[in-house]
Motif scaffolding. Structure first.
Motif, PDB file in Angstrom:
ATOM      1  N   ALA A  46      47.487  52.478  48.450  1.00 47.47           N
ATOM      2  CA  ALA A  46      48.483  52.405  47.372  1.00 47.47           C
ATOM      3  C   ALA A  46      47.791  52.397  46.015  1.00 47.47           C
ATOM      4  O   ALA A  46      48.251  53.046  45.069  1.00 47.47           O
ATOM      5  CB  ALA A  46      49.351  51.162  47.538  1.00 47.47           C
ATOM      6  N   PHE A  47      46.680  51.690  45.933  1.00 46.21           N
ATOM      7  CA  PHE A  47      45.946  51.651  44.671  1.00 46.21           C
ATOM      8  C   PHE A  47      45.453  53.033  44.267  1.00 46.21           C
ATOM      9  O   PHE A  47      45.611  53.432  43.114  1.00 46.21           O
ATOM     10  CB  PHE A  47      44.758  50.687  44.764  1.00 46.21           C
ATOM     11  N   PHE A 143      46.148  47.851  38.785  1.00 43.89           N
ATOM     12  CA  PHE A 143      44.731  47.492  38.844  1.00 43.89           C
ATOM     13  C   PHE A 143      44.557  46.017  39.208  1.00 43.89           C
ATOM     14  O   PHE A 143      43.656  45.661  39.972  1.00 43.89           O
ATOM     15  CB  PHE A 143      44.029  47.835  37.531  1.00 43.89           C
ATOM     16  N   GLN A 144      45.424  45.146  38.687  1.00 40.74           N
ATOM     17  CA  GLN A 144      45.344  43.731  39.031  1.00 40.74           C
ATOM     18  C   GLN A 144      45.664  43.496  40.509  1.00 40.74           C
ATOM     19  O   GLN A 144      45.050  42.638  41.147  1.00 40.74           O
ATOM     20  CB  GLN A 144      46.288  42.914  38.137  1.00 40.74           C
ATOM     21  N   ALA A 145      46.601  44.255  41.050  1.00 44.31           N
ATOM     22  CA  ALA A 145      46.935  44.128  42.473  1.00 44.31           C
ATOM     23  C   ALA A 145      45.752  44.518  43.347  1.00 44.31           C
ATOM     24  O   ALA A 145      45.491  43.878  44.379  1.00 44.31           O
ATOM     25  CB  ALA A 145      48.156  44.987  42.809  1.00 44.31           C
ATOM     26  N   ALA A 148      43.267  41.707  43.342  1.00 38.99           N
ATOM     27  CA  ALA A 148      43.735  40.557  44.116  1.00 38.99           C
ATOM     28  C   ALA A 148      43.812  40.830  45.618  1.00 38.99           C
ATOM     29  O   ALA A 148      43.474  39.962  46.424  1.00 38.99           O
ATOM     30  CB  ALA A 148      45.107  40.114  43.608  1.00 38.99           C
ATOM     31  N   ALA A 149      44.273  42.029  46.003  1.00 39.98           N
ATOM     32  CA  ALA A 149      44.570  42.265  47.418  1.00 39.98           C
ATOM     33  C   ALA A 149      43.801  43.412  48.058  1.00 39.98           C
ATOM     34  O   ALA A 149      43.930  43.625  49.262  1.00 39.98           O
ATOM     35  CB  ALA A 149      46.072  42.525  47.593  1.00 39.98           C
ATOM     36  N   GLY A 150      43.033  44.141  47.297  1.00 33.59           N
ATOM     37  CA  GLY A 150      42.303  45.271  47.863  1.00 33.59           C
ATOM     38  C   GLY A 150      41.227  44.811  48.832  1.00 33.59           C
ATOM     39  O   GLY A 150      40.714  43.698  48.724  1.00 33.59           O
ATOM     40  N   ARG A 151      40.912  45.674  49.774  1.00 32.43           N
ATOM     41  CA  ARG A 151      39.888  45.324  50.765  1.00 32.43           C
ATOM     42  C   ARG A 151      38.626  46.159  50.619  1.00 32.43           C
ATOM     43  O   ARG A 151      37.590  45.783  51.139  1.00 32.43           O
ATOM     44  CB  ARG A 151      40.455  45.487  52.172  1.00 32.43           C
ATOM     45  N   ASN A 152      38.726  47.283  49.947  1.00 29.01           N
ATOM     46  CA  ASN A 152      37.562  48.143  49.760  1.00 29.01           C
ATOM     47  C   ASN A 152      36.794  47.650  48.530  1.00 29.01           C
ATOM     48  O   ASN A 152      37.329  47.652  47.413  1.00 29.01           O
ATOM     49  CB  ASN A 152      38.006  49.605  49.583  1.00 29.01           C
ATOM     50  N   GLN A 160      38.051  46.274  38.661  1.00 27.00           N
ATOM     51  CA  GLN A 160      37.564  45.203  37.788  1.00 27.00           C
ATOM     52  C   GLN A 160      36.899  45.768  36.534  1.00 27.00           C
ATOM     53  O   GLN A 160      37.066  45.228  35.439  1.00 27.00           O
ATOM     54  CB  GLN A 160      36.585  44.302  38.536  1.00 27.00           C
ATOM     55  N   LYS A 161      36.152  46.851  36.697  1.00 32.79           N
ATOM     56  CA  LYS A 161      35.491  47.477  35.547  1.00 32.79           C
ATOM     57  C   LYS A 161      36.496  48.135  34.617  1.00 32.79           C
ATOM     58  O   LYS A 161      36.302  48.179  33.409  1.00 32.79           O
ATOM     59  CB  LYS A 161      34.462  48.503  36.024  1.00 32.79           C
ATOM     60  N   ALA A 162      37.590  48.672  35.173  1.00 28.66           N
ATOM     61  CA  ALA A 162      38.596  49.374  34.374  1.00 28.66           C
ATOM     62  C   ALA A 162      39.545  48.425  33.657  1.00 28.66           C
ATOM     63  O   ALA A 162      40.104  48.774  32.611  1.00 28.66           O
ATOM     64  CB  ALA A 162      39.402  50.318  35.266  1.00 28.66           C
ATOM     65  N   LEU A 163      39.738  47.235  34.204  1.00 33.00           N
ATOM     66  CA  LEU A 163      40.730  46.312  33.667  1.00 33.00           C
ATOM     67  C   LEU A 163      40.552  45.996  32.177  1.00 33.00           C
ATOM     68  O   LEU A 163      41.531  46.034  31.431  1.00 33.00           O
ATOM     69  CB  LEU A 163      40.761  45.025  34.505  1.00 33.00           C
TER      70      LEU A 163
END
Length: 187
Positions: A46-47, A143-145, A148-152, A160-163
């Protein structure tokens, strides 16, 4: 010419066939594991889709803004967003695991269609409210999701770098909306 007994030839052929079958079976077992490496968890999938669309939409809308806006502040903001989002798009593609399809350009056509026929102050108002504020909020949540929930791990690191870049865009959009006396500047 050397003559080998028939039993030796049959034994050699059987051994070769057995080795070939074993090697094929091991390769067949290794292939699904390699295929699993390219499968992503639903949150990561989804991301990739949502982030690609958000970044593409922001970039393409910013390109429209550089040609349709009459306001130098809007044009300057749009140029930064366009430049930054081109880099973010490349970073997303680089962070995606091998074999994962990352669309090159997948903007939200409804957003672009809503602003493409406008010019001047009408364009500026809708661009700031709809794209710079509302769509940037959506991009931030995508990006925040992932964080918080991504596994890769590679995708989480890219998010995190893009935020900080996305947060800076949103803060600048809020300031721009405030200077133009548009709603959404205090959100």
């Amino acid at each position: 010419m050397t003559r080998y007994p028939l039993a030796s030839l049959i034994g050699a052929c059987t051994a070769s066939l057995l080795l070939a079958t074993t090697a094929h079976a091991q390769t067949a077992q290794a292939t699904p594991a390699a295929a699993d490496d390219t499968k992503l968890h639903a949150a990561d999938q989804a991301f990739v889709a949502d982030a690609t669309q958000a970044v593409s939409t922001q970039r393409d809308a910013a390109r429209l803004a550089t040609s349709r806006s009459t306001d130098r502040d809007v044009k300057a903001f749009a140029q930064r967003v366009s430049d930054d989002n081109a880099k973010l798009s490349a970073a997303l593609r680089a962070a995606s695991p091998r074999g994962v399809d990352v669309p090159n350009n997948d903007p939200d056509s409804a957003v672009l269609d809503s602003i493409k026929n406008l010019r001047g102050s009408d364009f500026d108002k809708l661009y700031i409210q709809q794209v710079a504020l509302a769509d940037e909020r959506k991009a931030l949540s995508v990006f925040q999701a992932e964080i918080a929930a991504g596994r890769n791990e590679q995708l989480k690191t890219a998010a995190q770098k893009a935020l900080p870049t996305l947060q800076a865009h949103y803060a600048e959009a809020q300031q721009l909306a405030g200077r133009k006396h548009l709603s959404g500047s205090a959100q």
